[in-house]
Design an enzyme around this catalytic site. Structure first.
Site, short mmCIF file in Angstrom:
data_model
loop_
_atom_site.label_atom_id
_atom_site.label_comp_id
_atom_site.label_asym_id
_atom_site.label_seq_id
_atom_site.Cartn_x
_atom_site.Cartn_y
_atom_site.Cartn_z
N SER A 1 52.75 40.82 44.93
CA SER A 1 51.57 39.98 44.77
C SER A 1 51.57 39.15 43.50
O SER A 1 50.75 38.25 43.34
CB SER A 1 50.28 40.82 44.82
OG SER A 1 50.14 41.60 43.65
N LYS B 1 47.10 42.25 38.30
CA LYS B 1 46.58 40.96 38.73
C LYS B 1 46.22 40.13 37.51
O LYS B 1 46.19 40.61 36.39
CB LYS B 1 45.31 41.13 39.59
CG LYS B 1 45.48 41.91 40.88
CD LYS B 1 46.24 41.15 41.91
CE LYS B 1 46.33 41.88 43.23
NZ LYS B 1 47.42 42.85 43.29
#
Length: 143
Positions: free
Chosen positions: A61, A98
């Site tokens: 990701s 993230k």
């Protein structure tokens, strides 16, 4: 799956030679002529030894940020996360890496891969910034 988290150990010193000349991706030159001093990667990569951890990444990701599955992140828990920081967070009991985005009182966790959706942190979410990613160690993939 339990994440691989390793505490930094300042006992190991590994001074390595530093080449001050830039390296061109062309004709090789005798690099030994340019060694000026030694570099201890601990001093270069670790600001707060007691608060520094190494975390191995699983997943894709964050590939747009240069973070690939299998990479090792150097995470500093003493650094305050700011808007745009790449962080390791605990979200509903799970670790994730993230990009932190804050705007007008809202918090979002953004992946750096368009195949994934942003995560909005809403009331009721169990959310904690665990640390800020300062460096990424990855192996150059062989073709």
């Amino acid at each position: 799956m339990k994440p691989e988290i390793y505490r930094f150990s300042p006992r190991l010193r590994l001074p390595l030679p530093v080449f001050t000349a830039r390296i061109h991706a062309g004709f090789p030159s005798p690099a030994e002529d340019y060694i000026e001093k030694s570099l201890d990667l601990n001093e270069y990569l670790v600001q707060h030894p007691a608060a520094t951890f190494f975390v191995r990444v699983t997943g894709d990701s964050m590939t747009g940020a240069g973070i690939n599955s299998g990479d090792i992140l150097i995470v500093d828990r003493a650094v305050t996360a700011s808007n745009g920081s790449v962080i390791v967070a605990i979200l509903n009991g799970e670790f994730t890496v993230k990009r932190l985005v804050t705007s007008g009182g809202t918090i979002r966790l953004l992946p750096d891969n368009p195949a994934y959706r942003p995560i909005d942190i809403v009331p009721g979410c169990d959310f904690e910034v665990w640390g800020v990613v300062l460096h990424v160690i990855h192996t150059v993939r062989r073709s």
